[in-house]
Each structure stands twice: as C-alpha cells, then as structure tokens.
Design a protein around this motif. Sequence first.
Motif, short mmCIF file in Angstrom:
data_model
loop_
_atom_site.label_atom_id
_atom_site.label_comp_id
_atom_site.label_asym_id
_atom_site.label_seq_id
_atom_site.Cartn_x
_atom_site.Cartn_y
_atom_site.Cartn_z
N VAL A 1 -5.19 7.93 -1.86
CA VAL A 1 -4.97 9.37 -1.95
C VAL A 1 -5.75 10.09 -0.85
O VAL A 1 -6.97 9.96 -0.77
CB VAL A 1 -5.41 9.91 -3.33
CG1 VAL A 1 -5.20 11.43 -3.40
CG2 VAL A 1 -4.63 9.22 -4.44
N ASP A 2 -5.01 10.82 -0.02
CA ASP A 2 -5.63 11.63 1.04
C ASP A 2 -5.84 13.04 0.48
O ASP A 2 -4.93 13.86 0.49
CB ASP A 2 -4.73 11.67 2.27
CG ASP A 2 -5.36 12.43 3.42
OD1 ASP A 2 -6.59 12.36 3.57
OD2 ASP A 2 -4.62 13.10 4.17
N SER A 3 -7.03 13.30 -0.01
CA SER A 3 -7.32 14.59 -0.65
C SER A 3 -7.59 15.66 0.38
O SER A 3 -7.76 15.39 1.57
CB SER A 3 -8.52 14.45 -1.59
OG SER A 3 -9.68 14.13 -0.84
N VAL B 1 0.83 -1.20 0.00
CA VAL B 1 0.00 0.00 0.00
C VAL B 1 0.87 1.25 0.00
O VAL B 1 1.84 1.34 0.76
CB VAL B 1 -0.94 0.02 1.24
CG1 VAL B 1 -1.84 1.26 1.21
CG2 VAL B 1 -1.78 -1.24 1.29
N LEU B 2 0.50 2.22 -0.85
CA LEU B 2 1.17 3.51 -0.89
C LEU B 2 0.18 4.59 -0.47
O LEU B 2 -0.85 4.78 -1.10
CB LEU B 2 1.68 3.81 -2.31
CG LEU B 2 2.40 5.16 -2.49
CD1 LEU B 2 3.69 5.19 -1.67
CD2 LEU B 2 2.70 5.43 -3.96
N LEU B 3 0.48 5.27 0.63
CA LEU B 3 -0.34 6.39 1.10
C LEU B 3 0.16 7.68 0.47
O LEU B 3 1.36 7.96 0.49
CB LEU B 3 -0.29 6.49 2.63
CG LEU B 3 -1.05 5.40 3.40
CD1 LEU B 3 -0.73 5.47 4.88
CD2 LEU B 3 -2.55 5.55 3.19
N VAL B 4 -0.78 8.47 -0.06
CA VAL B 4 -0.41 9.68 -0.80
C VAL B 4 -0.97 10.90 -0.09
O VAL B 4 -2.17 11.17 -0.13
CB VAL B 4 -0.94 9.64 -2.25
CG1 VAL B 4 -0.48 10.88 -3.01
CG2 VAL B 4 -0.48 8.37 -2.94
N ALA C 1 4.74 5.69 2.36
CA ALA C 1 4.17 7.02 2.19
C ALA C 1 4.92 7.76 1.08
O ALA C 1 6.15 7.78 1.07
CB ALA C 1 4.24 7.82 3.50
N PHE C 2 4.17 8.35 0.18
CA PHE C 2 4.79 9.14 -0.89
C PHE C 2 5.28 10.46 -0.31
O PHE C 2 4.58 11.10 0.48
CB PHE C 2 3.78 9.41 -2.01
CG PHE C 2 4.33 10.21 -3.15
CD1 PHE C 2 5.16 9.62 -4.09
CD2 PHE C 2 4.04 11.56 -3.27
CE1 PHE C 2 5.68 10.36 -5.14
CE2 PHE C 2 4.55 12.30 -4.31
CZ PHE C 2 5.38 11.70 -5.25
#
Length: 341
Positions: free
Chosen positions: A85-87, A28-31, A55-56
């Motif tokens: 994606v954390d908008s 998982v990649l958190l953005v 985390a990006f």
Amino acid sequence: MRVVLQGSGKTTTAGKIALRLKSKGMRVLLVPADVARPAAITQLKRLAEQTGADAFDSEGVPDPVEIVQRAAERARLEHFDYCIVDSAGRLHVDDDLMDELKRMKEAARPDEVLLVADAMTGQEAVSLGSAFSERIGITGVVLTKLDGDARGGGALSLRSVTGVPVKMVGVGEKLDALEEFHPERMASRVLGMGDVMSLIEKAEAAISPDDAQNMVESLGKGTFTLVTMKEQILQMRKMGSMGDVLSMIPGLGNKMPDVDIDERELTRTVAIIDSMTPAERVKPEIIKGSRRKRIAAGSGTQVQDVNRLLKQFAQTQKLMKQFSRGGKKKQMQRMRQMLKF
C-alpha cells in the motif's frame, strides 16, 4: 503498508520492494492510495509495469480507506502473495495525516508497517520516527538515499527511538538499488573498513557462475584481451557505481571521499573498444596511427584517449601475465599490485 513524509522516495521504494519480491517468484499487488497526489498514482502504475507487478486501479475512488479495502479483497480473492500500500504523504506530520493513516491501517490489517525515511534528514529522524511510532505503530524502517553523503546516524536514531529494526536501505535511484540492512556492515563502511560481504553479494547477483569461471580461466592462462577488459567493465557496472563498489573494499572506504571517479571514463573506454575491429581487440599491437584516428572518430573521442587506453591495457596485460605465473605467495603480491594500479 508504508508511512512516510513527502520527498523521501516512498513511491519509488514501493517499486523497489515489489521488484525484490518478484525476483523471488512472488505475486505482488501495488496499491496506489495517495489520492492527494495524482502523480503518485500514475508513477506507481508505471513502476508496476517496470517490475512486472500488478497495480490496483484506484481511479475514481476518492477515499483511500475504500481503496485499501477493495485492494485487500482483490488480493485475497486472486491469491496475491504480497499487497503493498502506497499511502499518502505530507510535508510535515499533522493530525489529518495521522487520522487517515490510522483508518487505512485498520482497513488493511497489514503484517508490516514500514516507515520510509530519508537518511539525509539526520537527527530530524528522531521526531519523525517518534511521531509515527507512537501514533500509528510501525514494525520497521526503510532508509533511502544512503548512496549520498549520509553516514548512518539516522539509522541509529530511528532504531533507538522507535525500538524497531532498520530492515532495508535504498542505495541508488535504480529499482534494484535496495538492500537488506546489516548493522555490522554499515558500521564497517562508516569506519572505512569496507564491506566485503555486500561486495560478494553484489558480485553474485551481477555476474553469472559461467562468466566468473571464464574470468578465472582467463586470468589463470594470462589471456587477457581488450574483449576481456570490456566484459569485466560491463560486469562491474552491473554492480553499481565504481565509487560504491570501491568503498566496500577494506582500506579504500575511508579514502573514497577524496577520490574523484569519473564514471564517463568507463563509457568512453567501452565505446573505444567497440569501435575496433575483432582483430584489433585481440591484437592491439597492430593499432597504428591511421587506425587510432579511425577508432577515435568512431567512438567520438580523441586520439589521446585511444593512446591512453592502449597504454593502460598494456600495463594491465603485463600484470595479468605475471599473476598467472608463480605460486600463491607471488600471486597474492601481484594481486596487491593490480589493485593498487
């Protein structure tokens, strides 16, 4: 990609989803794309560390659309299974927010666009869900704070207005407090009829098969000690708060608002048992006056607390011994006695 107003727990929900996916063996990649709130970027990086996700690094990139593009490219090149994606969020819906989210969606081309909504907002969820559904397009809803006083009305409203399903619900502040949404179970809990299936799932996740087998054998033999009592308390606490667990038991759900459960009492109980010697835990009948004073001092409690625990244990042990004797019919009758106690 998740869309949300501020204050609904959007960043924490990203961490909860990441933990859920990681537990299934996914990469998982958190953005962190909420450039308007620097604290959100720091929080998401901390959540990545806690969940074992990546985390990006969006530091120094002011445009959220560019962040999403770079992150999506990295996710493809490094073969991540999921990119979350954390908008950005706002205190209210406005044109600037919608335009930004539209551009982010076009850049990310997400498989899922989840609206994170606070279950406590109630019927305000109608206008919220309608705005995001019409202007952005969403595929599902995540309801947060369902461990509070909310009774699920927001879920019905959002489902009706948006036409998309409620997919997950947040039932606590901890990262593992995220569950799949089952409408029939929610209806059962709202009506005070309990939720046995969710209770079983919680037990399976918190208690290993070996521990469960040992518990069954202990009950069958009638060998219930203070050590067993402590182990069962710790296993129960893994399943969440006592109030939440008891609300899932049929017949108790509608009574829970009237019951005041002191979670600290369980902590005191464990502390008292830990302050005993191994011999005292197996044979509590040897605990007399001086021993009780020592145990109270060691656990930071009063002698009265120790006396109360020993009395409760003696009553429980008696019921356990009765349960281990007789046929199934008698055992069911005694099980009802134990639950009542």
